[in-house]
Design an enzyme around this catalytic site. Structure first.
Site, PDB file in Angstrom:
ATOM      1  N   ASP A 215       0.831  -1.207   0.000  1.00 24.25           N
ATOM      2  CA  ASP A 215       0.000   0.000   0.000  1.00 24.25           C
ATOM      3  C   ASP A 215       0.864   1.255   0.000  1.00 24.25           C
ATOM      4  O   ASP A 215       0.528   2.259  -0.650  1.00 24.25           O
ATOM      5  CB  ASP A 215      -0.919   0.015   1.221  1.00 24.25           C
ATOM      6  CG  ASP A 215      -2.031  -1.010   1.122  1.00 24.25           C
ATOM      7  OD1 ASP A 215      -2.405  -1.368  -0.018  1.00 24.25           O
ATOM      8  OD2 ASP A 215      -2.525  -1.470   2.171  1.00 24.25           O
ATOM      9  N   GLU A 216       1.977   1.195   0.707  1.00 21.58           N
ATOM     10  CA  GLU A 216       2.892   2.344   0.724  1.00 21.58           C
ATOM     11  C   GLU A 216       3.375   2.665  -0.684  1.00 21.58           C
ATOM     12  O   GLU A 216       3.440   3.834  -1.085  1.00 21.58           O
ATOM     13  CB  GLU A 216       4.070   2.046   1.648  1.00 21.58           C
ATOM     14  CG  GLU A 216       4.994   3.224   1.878  1.00 21.58           C
ATOM     15  CD  GLU A 216       6.076   2.928   2.903  1.00 21.58           C
ATOM     16  OE1 GLU A 216       6.968   3.777   3.084  1.00 21.58           O
ATOM     17  OE2 GLU A 216       6.037   1.849   3.534  1.00 21.58           O
ATOM     18  N   GLY A 217       3.709   1.629  -1.445  1.00 24.01           N
ATOM     19  CA  GLY A 217       4.162   1.840  -2.814  1.00 24.01           C
ATOM     20  C   GLY A 217       3.063   2.391  -3.703  1.00 24.01           C
ATOM     21  O   GLY A 217       3.287   3.310  -4.508  1.00 24.01           O
TER      22      GLY A 217
END
Length: 463
Positions: A215-217
Protein backbone atom coordinates in the site's frame (compact mmCIF):
# COMPACT_ATOMS: atom_id res chain seq x y z
CA UNK A 1 -37.17 29.46 9.05
CA UNK A 2 -40.18 29.40 6.68
CA UNK A 3 -42.48 32.40 6.47
CA UNK A 4 -46.12 31.76 5.53
CA UNK A 5 -47.68 34.85 3.94
CA UNK A 6 -51.06 33.26 3.06
CA UNK A 7 -53.76 35.76 4.13
CA UNK A 8 -56.48 34.69 6.60
CA UNK A 9 -60.02 34.46 5.12
CA UNK A 10 -62.40 37.26 6.24
CA UNK A 11 -66.19 37.09 6.32
CA UNK A 12 -67.94 40.52 6.50
CA UNK A 13 -71.70 40.99 6.90
CA UNK A 14 -74.04 43.90 7.52
CA UNK A 15 -74.96 47.10 5.67
CA UNK A 16 -71.39 48.49 5.77
CA UNK A 17 -69.82 45.26 4.57
CA UNK A 18 -68.59 46.49 1.20
CA UNK A 19 -66.80 49.53 2.66
CA UNK A 20 -65.34 47.45 5.48
CA UNK A 21 -64.20 44.85 2.99
CA UNK A 22 -62.50 47.50 0.85
CA UNK A 23 -60.75 49.02 3.86
CA UNK A 24 -59.63 45.60 5.06
CA UNK A 25 -58.39 44.71 1.59
CA UNK A 26 -56.30 47.90 1.46
CA UNK A 27 -54.94 47.23 4.94
CA UNK A 28 -54.16 43.59 4.09
CA UNK A 29 -52.40 44.54 0.84
CA UNK A 30 -50.27 47.06 2.66
CA UNK A 31 -49.33 44.49 5.31
CA UNK A 32 -48.32 41.91 2.72
CA UNK A 33 -46.23 44.47 0.86
CA UNK A 34 -44.53 45.50 4.08
CA UNK A 35 -43.80 41.90 5.10
CA UNK A 36 -42.34 41.15 1.72
CA UNK A 37 -40.10 44.19 1.91
CA UNK A 38 -38.97 43.35 5.38
CA UNK A 39 -38.33 39.74 4.41
CA UNK A 40 -36.18 40.79 1.45
CA UNK A 41 -34.23 43.21 3.62
CA UNK A 42 -33.70 40.52 6.24
CA UNK A 43 -32.55 38.07 3.54
CA UNK A 44 -30.02 40.56 2.15
CA UNK A 45 -28.64 41.45 5.60
CA UNK A 46 -28.35 37.77 6.56
CA UNK A 47 -26.50 37.01 3.34
CA UNK A 48 -24.03 39.84 3.93
CA UNK A 49 -23.39 38.69 7.52
CA UNK A 50 -22.80 35.09 6.43
CA UNK A 51 -20.44 36.25 3.68
CA UNK A 52 -18.44 38.39 6.13
CA UNK A 53 -18.21 35.55 8.65
CA UNK A 54 -16.92 33.12 6.02
CA UNK A 55 -14.42 35.67 4.73
CA UNK A 56 -13.38 36.47 8.28
CA UNK A 57 -12.81 32.81 9.11
CA UNK A 58 -10.95 32.02 5.87
CA UNK A 59 -8.68 35.01 6.38
CA UNK A 60 -7.28 33.30 9.44
CA UNK A 61 -8.43 35.81 11.97
CA UNK A 62 -10.97 33.53 13.61
CA UNK A 63 -8.80 31.19 15.67
CA UNK A 64 -9.93 27.88 17.11
CA UNK A 65 -10.30 28.08 20.87
CA UNK A 66 -9.55 24.43 21.55
CA UNK A 67 -6.98 22.32 23.35
CA UNK A 68 -6.39 18.64 24.20
CA UNK A 69 -8.69 17.42 26.92
CA UNK A 70 -11.50 19.80 26.00
CA UNK A 71 -15.00 18.33 25.78
CA UNK A 72 -15.80 18.47 22.08
CA UNK A 73 -19.34 17.11 22.44
CA UNK A 74 -20.74 20.60 21.90
CA UNK A 75 -19.75 20.40 18.22
CA UNK A 76 -22.78 18.23 17.51
CA UNK A 77 -23.35 16.62 14.15
CA UNK A 78 -21.78 18.91 11.58
CA UNK A 79 -22.25 18.83 7.80
CA UNK A 80 -19.59 17.51 5.43
CA UNK A 81 -17.66 20.59 4.39
CA UNK A 82 -18.65 24.24 4.30
CA UNK A 83 -20.09 25.48 0.99
CA UNK A 84 -17.77 28.06 -0.54
CA UNK A 85 -19.66 28.44 -3.79
CA UNK A 86 -22.46 26.81 -5.71
CA UNK A 87 -20.19 24.08 -7.13
CA UNK A 88 -17.37 23.79 -4.57
CA UNK A 89 -17.17 22.26 -1.10
CA UNK A 90 -14.11 22.54 1.13
CA UNK A 91 -12.85 19.33 2.71
CA UNK A 92 -9.86 18.58 4.95
CA UNK A 93 -7.98 15.33 5.59
CA UNK A 94 -5.26 14.56 8.16
CA UNK A 95 -2.70 11.82 7.50
CA UNK A 96 0.03 10.86 10.00
CA UNK A 97 3.12 9.11 8.66
CA UNK A 98 4.77 7.23 11.53
CA UNK A 99 8.10 6.39 9.90
CA UNK A 100 11.20 4.66 11.19
CA UNK A 101 13.19 7.87 11.74
CA UNK A 102 10.42 10.33 12.61
CA UNK A 103 6.71 11.10 12.67
CA UNK A 104 5.11 13.49 10.21
CA UNK A 105 1.62 14.86 9.70
CA UNK A 106 0.07 16.26 6.54
CA UNK A 107 -3.05 18.42 6.76
CA UNK A 108 -4.58 18.57 3.28
CA UNK A 109 -7.25 21.03 2.12
CA UNK A 110 -9.25 19.99 -0.92
CA UNK A 111 -11.82 21.67 -3.12
CA UNK A 112 -14.49 19.11 -3.92
CA UNK A 113 -16.71 19.93 -6.92
CA UNK A 114 -20.39 19.13 -6.61
CA UNK A 115 -20.88 18.83 -10.36
CA UNK A 116 -19.99 15.61 -12.16
CA UNK A 117 -17.02 15.37 -14.46
CA UNK A 118 -14.67 17.50 -12.33
CA UNK A 119 -11.90 16.12 -10.14
CA UNK A 120 -11.24 16.90 -6.52
CA UNK A 121 -8.47 19.50 -6.33
CA UNK A 122 -5.77 19.82 -3.69
CA UNK A 123 -5.58 23.47 -2.64
CA UNK A 124 -2.80 23.40 -0.06
CA UNK A 125 -0.94 21.35 2.53
CA UNK A 126 0.48 21.94 6.00
CA UNK A 127 3.42 19.67 6.86
CA UNK A 128 4.91 19.17 10.34
CA UNK A 129 7.46 16.60 11.54
CA UNK A 130 9.13 15.49 14.76
CA UNK A 131 11.98 13.12 15.59
CA UNK A 132 12.54 10.38 16.61
CA UNK A 133 9.91 7.95 15.32
CA UNK A 134 7.43 5.92 17.35
CA UNK A 135 9.61 2.82 17.19
CA UNK A 136 12.24 4.63 19.31
CA UNK A 137 9.84 4.46 22.27
CA UNK A 138 9.50 0.68 22.30
CA UNK A 139 9.86 0.61 26.09
CA UNK A 140 7.51 3.55 26.74
CA UNK A 141 4.26 3.48 24.68
CA UNK A 142 2.82 6.49 26.54
CA UNK A 143 5.82 8.61 25.60
CA UNK A 144 5.45 7.46 22.00
CA UNK A 145 1.89 8.78 21.95
CA UNK A 146 2.86 12.05 23.64
CA UNK A 147 5.42 12.71 20.88
CA UNK A 148 2.46 13.44 18.58
CA UNK A 149 0.75 16.07 20.75
CA UNK A 150 2.46 19.09 19.19
CA UNK A 151 1.38 18.01 15.72
CA UNK A 152 -2.17 17.23 16.85
CA UNK A 153 -2.47 20.70 18.39
CA UNK A 154 -1.35 22.20 15.10
CA UNK A 155 -4.08 20.24 13.32
CA UNK A 156 -6.64 21.92 15.59
CA UNK A 157 -5.33 25.29 14.39
CA UNK A 158 -5.30 24.44 10.70
CA UNK A 159 -8.77 22.89 10.40
CA UNK A 160 -11.77 25.22 10.92
CA UNK A 161 -13.59 24.55 14.17
CA UNK A 162 -16.87 23.91 12.32
CA UNK A 163 -15.26 21.07 10.34
CA UNK A 164 -13.55 19.11 13.10
CA UNK A 165 -15.84 16.10 13.15
CA UNK A 166 -16.18 15.99 9.38
CA UNK A 167 -12.39 15.85 8.87
CA UNK A 168 -11.04 12.28 8.62
CA UNK A 169 -7.78 11.46 10.37
CA UNK A 170 -5.60 8.36 10.00
CA UNK A 171 -2.17 7.29 11.23
CA UNK A 172 -0.20 4.72 9.26
CA UNK A 173 3.02 3.29 10.63
CA UNK A 174 5.65 2.02 8.18
CA UNK A 175 8.77 -0.13 8.36
CA UNK A 176 9.96 1.09 11.78
CA UNK A 177 7.00 -0.47 13.59
CA UNK A 178 6.82 -3.42 11.19
CA UNK A 179 10.23 -4.51 12.45
CA UNK A 180 9.32 -4.39 16.14
CA UNK A 181 8.03 -7.49 17.93
CA UNK A 182 4.25 -7.74 17.49
CA UNK A 183 3.35 -7.14 21.13
CA UNK A 184 5.63 -4.10 21.41
CA UNK A 185 4.20 -2.51 18.27
CA UNK A 186 0.63 -3.20 19.45
CA UNK A 187 1.24 -1.44 22.77
CA UNK A 188 2.51 1.67 20.98
CA UNK A 189 -0.43 1.69 18.56
CA UNK A 190 -2.92 1.24 21.41
CA UNK A 191 -1.52 4.25 23.26
CA UNK A 192 -1.52 6.31 20.09
CA UNK A 193 -5.13 5.32 19.36
CA UNK A 194 -6.24 6.37 22.84
CA UNK A 195 -4.62 9.78 22.38
CA UNK A 196 -5.99 10.41 18.89
CA UNK A 197 -9.51 9.57 20.01
CA UNK A 198 -9.40 12.43 22.53
CA UNK A 199 -9.34 14.80 19.56
CA UNK A 200 -12.54 15.72 17.69
CA UNK A 201 -11.59 14.50 14.23
CA UNK A 202 -13.30 11.68 12.37
CA UNK A 203 -11.58 8.31 12.84
CA UNK A 204 -12.51 4.89 11.54
CA UNK A 205 -12.08 1.77 13.67
CA UNK A 206 -8.81 0.91 11.90
CA UNK A 207 -7.66 4.51 11.64
CA UNK A 208 -4.38 3.66 13.42
CA UNK A 209 -2.45 0.68 12.12
CA UNK A 210 0.72 -0.60 10.47
CA UNK A 211 0.55 -0.07 6.73
CA UNK A 212 1.47 -2.85 4.35
CA UNK A 213 4.52 -2.07 2.22
CA UNK A 214 2.47 -2.72 -0.94
CA UNK A 215 0.00 0.00 0.00
CA UNK A 216 2.89 2.34 0.72
CA UNK A 217 4.16 1.84 -2.81
CA UNK A 218 0.74 2.32 -4.41
CA UNK A 219 0.02 5.46 -2.41
CA UNK A 220 3.39 6.91 -3.47
CA UNK A 221 2.56 6.19 -7.11
CA UNK A 222 -0.82 7.90 -6.76
CA UNK A 223 0.83 10.91 -5.10
CA UNK A 224 3.45 11.52 -7.75
CA UNK A 225 1.21 10.97 -10.76
CA UNK A 226 -1.55 13.16 -9.33
CA UNK A 227 0.87 16.00 -8.51
CA UNK A 228 2.20 15.76 -12.07
CA UNK A 229 -1.44 15.89 -13.26
CA UNK A 230 -1.11 12.51 -15.00
CA UNK A 231 -4.55 11.23 -14.04
CA UNK A 232 -6.28 10.79 -17.38
CA UNK A 233 -6.39 7.49 -19.24
CA UNK A 234 -4.10 8.64 -22.05
CA UNK A 235 -1.40 10.05 -19.80
CA UNK A 236 1.95 8.27 -19.64
CA UNK A 237 2.36 7.50 -15.95
CA UNK A 238 5.76 7.62 -14.27
CA UNK A 239 7.56 4.94 -12.24
CA UNK A 240 8.05 5.75 -8.54
CA UNK A 241 10.96 4.54 -6.41
CA UNK A 242 10.77 5.35 -2.71
CA UNK A 243 13.66 4.75 -0.32
CA UNK A 244 12.74 4.93 3.36
CA UNK A 245 14.63 3.94 6.46
CA UNK A 246 13.39 0.37 6.74
CA UNK A 247 12.13 -0.52 3.28
CA UNK A 248 12.13 0.53 -0.36
CA UNK A 249 9.23 0.37 -2.82
CA UNK A 250 8.80 0.40 -6.58
CA UNK A 251 5.43 0.90 -8.28
CA UNK A 252 4.39 1.44 -11.90
CA UNK A 253 1.85 0.43 -14.52
CA UNK A 254 3.67 -2.21 -16.61
CA UNK A 255 3.77 -1.97 -20.39
CA UNK A 256 5.72 -5.09 -21.38
CA UNK A 257 4.12 -8.51 -21.56
CA UNK A 258 7.35 -9.92 -20.14
CA UNK A 259 6.91 -7.86 -16.98
CA UNK A 260 3.31 -8.97 -16.59
CA UNK A 261 4.07 -12.65 -17.22
CA UNK A 262 7.09 -12.80 -14.91
CA UNK A 263 5.69 -10.72 -12.07
CA UNK A 264 2.26 -12.20 -11.39
CA UNK A 265 2.91 -12.20 -7.63
CA UNK A 266 3.48 -8.44 -7.64
CA UNK A 267 0.57 -7.29 -9.78
CA UNK A 268 -2.33 -5.63 -8.02
CA UNK A 269 -5.55 -4.24 -9.42
CA UNK A 270 -6.25 -0.81 -7.99
CA UNK A 271 -8.90 1.79 -8.64
CA UNK A 272 -7.52 5.31 -8.45
CA UNK A 273 -8.69 8.55 -10.00
CA UNK A 274 -11.98 6.64 -10.66
CA UNK A 275 -10.06 4.45 -13.10
CA UNK A 276 -8.83 0.88 -12.84
CA UNK A 277 -5.14 0.08 -13.11
CA UNK A 278 -3.05 -3.03 -12.99
CA UNK A 279 0.04 -2.00 -11.06
CA UNK A 280 3.34 -3.70 -10.45
CA UNK A 281 4.25 -2.96 -6.86
CA UNK A 282 6.98 -4.52 -4.74
CA UNK A 283 8.09 -3.53 -1.26
CA UNK A 284 11.49 -4.75 -0.10
CA UNK A 285 11.54 -4.87 3.68
CA UNK A 286 15.08 -4.68 5.04
CA UNK A 287 16.41 -2.72 2.05
CA UNK A 288 15.61 0.74 3.38
CA UNK A 289 18.66 2.92 3.99
CA UNK A 290 19.02 2.29 7.73
CA UNK A 291 18.34 -1.42 7.35
CA UNK A 292 20.91 -1.62 4.55
CA UNK A 293 23.49 0.12 6.71
CA UNK A 294 22.93 -2.47 9.42
CA UNK A 295 23.33 -5.36 6.96
CA UNK A 296 26.42 -3.87 5.27
CA UNK A 297 28.10 -3.61 8.67
CA UNK A 298 27.47 -7.27 9.44
CA UNK A 299 24.39 -6.79 11.57
CA UNK A 300 21.63 -9.39 11.63
CA UNK A 301 18.88 -10.71 13.89
CA UNK A 302 21.32 -13.43 14.99
CA UNK A 303 24.19 -11.04 15.65
CA UNK A 304 23.82 -9.25 18.98
CA UNK A 305 27.35 -7.90 19.02
CA UNK A 306 27.52 -4.20 20.01
CA UNK A 307 30.41 -3.74 17.58
CA UNK A 308 29.91 -3.51 13.80
CA UNK A 309 32.40 -2.98 10.99
CA UNK A 310 32.31 -2.49 7.23
CA UNK A 311 34.60 -1.87 4.26
CA UNK A 312 32.16 0.92 3.40
CA UNK A 313 33.43 2.95 6.36
CA UNK A 314 36.77 4.79 6.23
CA UNK A 315 39.79 3.07 7.77
CA UNK A 316 40.55 3.83 11.36
CA UNK A 317 37.39 5.85 12.03
CA UNK A 318 34.59 4.89 14.37
CA UNK A 319 31.40 6.32 15.81
CA UNK A 320 28.36 5.34 17.82
CA UNK A 321 25.18 4.51 15.93
CA UNK A 322 21.70 3.67 17.17
CA UNK A 323 19.48 1.25 15.28
CA UNK A 324 16.21 -0.36 16.42
CA UNK A 325 16.65 1.17 19.85
CA UNK A 326 20.07 -0.48 20.29
CA UNK A 327 23.45 1.28 20.46
CA UNK A 328 26.40 0.09 18.36
CA UNK A 329 30.03 1.06 17.96
CA UNK A 330 30.76 1.04 14.21
CA UNK A 331 34.14 1.38 12.49
CA UNK A 332 36.06 0.79 9.29
CA UNK A 333 38.81 -1.86 9.08
CA UNK A 334 42.34 -1.04 7.94
CA UNK A 335 41.69 -2.41 4.45
CA UNK A 336 38.51 -0.40 3.76
CA UNK A 337 37.92 0.36 0.09
CA UNK A 338 35.00 1.22 -2.15
CA UNK A 339 35.43 -1.84 -4.39
CA UNK A 340 34.81 -4.17 -1.45
CA UNK A 341 31.95 -1.92 -0.32
CA UNK A 342 30.33 -2.09 -3.75
CA UNK A 343 30.66 -5.87 -3.85
CA UNK A 344 28.99 -6.17 -0.43
CA UNK A 345 26.15 -3.90 -1.55
CA UNK A 346 25.78 -5.82 -4.82
CA UNK A 347 25.47 -9.12 -2.95
CA UNK A 348 22.83 -7.63 -0.66
CA UNK A 349 20.57 -6.16 -3.35
CA UNK A 350 20.88 -8.96 -5.91
CA UNK A 351 19.81 -11.48 -3.31
CA UNK A 352 16.41 -9.77 -3.14
CA UNK A 353 15.72 -7.22 -5.89
CA UNK A 354 14.14 -8.48 -9.10
CA UNK A 355 15.41 -6.75 -12.27
CA UNK A 356 12.76 -5.19 -14.55
CA UNK A 357 14.02 -4.65 -18.12
CA UNK A 358 11.37 -2.09 -19.11
CA UNK A 359 12.46 0.37 -16.41
CA UNK A 360 15.27 1.67 -18.61
CA UNK A 361 12.63 2.96 -21.06
CA UNK A 362 10.36 4.56 -18.49
CA UNK A 363 10.30 7.95 -16.77
CA UNK A 364 11.64 7.46 -13.24
CA UNK A 365 10.85 9.58 -10.18
CA UNK A 366 12.86 8.75 -7.05
CA UNK A 367 12.47 10.43 -3.68
CA UNK A 368 12.88 10.29 0.11
CA UNK A 369 16.49 9.31 0.98
CA UNK A 370 17.44 9.29 -2.71
CA UNK A 371 16.72 13.02 -2.69
CA UNK A 372 18.21 13.81 0.72
CA UNK A 373 21.59 12.22 0.01
CA UNK A 374 21.85 13.93 -3.40
CA UNK A 375 21.30 17.28 -1.69
CA UNK A 376 23.88 16.48 1.01
CA UNK A 377 26.65 16.10 -1.56
CA UNK A 378 25.61 19.06 -3.69
CA UNK A 379 24.14 17.15 -6.63
CA UNK A 380 20.80 18.94 -6.26
CA UNK A 381 19.36 22.17 -4.97
CA UNK A 382 17.35 21.48 -1.83
CA UNK A 383 14.44 23.65 -2.98
CA UNK A 384 14.35 23.10 -6.71
CA UNK A 385 15.39 19.46 -7.02
CA UNK A 386 16.23 18.42 -10.57
CA UNK A 387 17.49 15.43 -12.53
CA UNK A 388 20.51 13.12 -12.33
CA UNK A 389 21.75 9.99 -14.00
CA UNK A 390 22.37 6.76 -12.10
CA UNK A 391 26.15 7.07 -12.38
CA UNK A 392 26.10 10.35 -10.43
CA UNK A 393 25.58 8.38 -7.22
CA UNK A 394 28.69 6.27 -7.92
CA UNK A 395 30.82 9.31 -8.74
CA UNK A 396 29.67 11.09 -5.58
CA UNK A 397 30.36 7.99 -3.47
CA UNK A 398 33.95 7.78 -4.72
CA UNK A 399 34.59 11.48 -4.05
CA UNK A 400 33.17 11.28 -0.54
CA UNK A 401 35.09 8.13 0.34
CA UNK A 402 38.43 9.62 -0.67
CA UNK A 403 37.98 12.75 1.43
CA UNK A 404 35.69 11.43 4.15
CA UNK A 405 35.68 12.79 7.68
CA UNK A 406 34.08 11.57 10.86
CA UNK A 407 31.12 13.92 10.46
CA UNK A 408 29.97 12.19 7.28
CA UNK A 409 31.01 8.67 8.20
CA UNK A 410 28.05 6.96 6.51
CA UNK A 411 27.74 9.19 3.45
CA UNK A 412 30.00 7.16 1.15
CA UNK A 413 28.28 3.94 2.20
CA UNK A 414 24.82 5.42 1.63
CA UNK A 415 25.64 6.75 -1.83
CA UNK A 416 27.25 3.49 -2.94
CA UNK A 417 24.26 1.54 -1.69
CA UNK A 418 21.88 3.76 -3.65
CA UNK A 419 23.95 3.36 -6.81
CA UNK A 420 24.08 -0.40 -6.39
CA UNK A 421 20.33 -0.64 -5.70
CA UNK A 422 19.55 1.21 -8.92
CA UNK A 423 22.30 -0.25 -11.13
CA UNK A 424 22.76 -3.81 -9.86
CA UNK A 425 19.34 -4.34 -8.32
CA UNK A 426 16.92 -2.83 -10.83
CA UNK A 427 19.58 -3.10 -13.60
CA UNK A 428 19.31 0.51 -14.70
CA UNK A 429 22.16 1.67 -16.97
CA UNK A 430 24.53 4.36 -15.72
CA UNK A 431 22.98 6.80 -18.18
CA UNK A 432 19.38 6.28 -17.01
CA UNK A 433 17.81 9.64 -16.15
CA UNK A 434 16.30 10.14 -12.71
CA UNK A 435 13.96 12.92 -11.60
CA UNK A 436 14.19 14.01 -7.97
CA UNK A 437 11.90 16.41 -6.16
CA UNK A 438 11.22 17.18 -2.53
CA UNK A 439 7.98 18.88 -3.50
CA UNK A 440 5.80 19.28 -6.57
CA UNK A 441 3.61 22.40 -6.62
CA UNK A 442 4.62 23.05 -2.97
CA UNK A 443 3.31 19.64 -1.84
CA UNK A 444 5.58 17.03 -0.22
CA UNK A 445 6.41 13.95 -2.30
CA UNK A 446 5.02 11.39 0.11
CA UNK A 447 2.70 8.40 0.06
CA UNK A 448 0.41 10.34 2.39
CA UNK A 449 -1.37 12.27 -0.37
CA UNK A 450 -2.23 9.01 -2.11
CA UNK A 451 -3.58 7.71 1.19
CA UNK A 452 -5.67 10.88 1.55
CA UNK A 453 -7.13 10.40 -1.94
CA UNK A 454 -8.06 6.83 -1.09
CA UNK A 455 -9.56 8.03 2.18
CA UNK A 456 -11.67 10.61 0.33
CA UNK A 457 -12.72 7.91 -2.11
CA UNK A 458 -13.84 5.67 0.75
CA UNK A 459 -15.97 8.59 1.99
CA UNK A 460 -17.48 8.81 -1.50
CA UNK A 461 -16.42 12.40 -2.09
CA UNK A 462 -13.37 11.87 -4.37
CA UNK A 463 -13.41 12.58 -8.09
Amino acid sequence: MIYDHTPTDLYITGSGGNEAMLQNFRKRSFTTYTLRGRFCALFVVTGVVVFLLITYNKSGFLKNDVSPGRDFSDLGSLPMGVPQAREDVEQFAIVFDAGSTGSRVHVYRFKVPLSKGRRMELKDEVFIQVKPGLSSYSDDPEKAAQSLVTMLDRCLEEVPHSMYNSTPMILKATAGLRQLPEGVADNILNSVTELLRTYPFLMEENGVDIMDGIDEGIYSWITVNSLLDLQDAGDEKVVTLDLGGGSTQITFDPWDKETILNAADYLKNSTVFQKKYQLYTHSYSGLGLMSARFSLMGGSVNNNSPTLTSHCLPSGQSTEWKYNNQNFLVSGPTDSNMDSCQESARTLVQSQVKPIPELSRRTLYIFSYFFDMAVDVGLLDANEGGSLVVEDYYTAAMKVFKGQTKQDLFLGMDLMYMYTLLHDGYRLPDSAKLYLKKQINHVEMSWTLGAAYQLMSAMNIAR
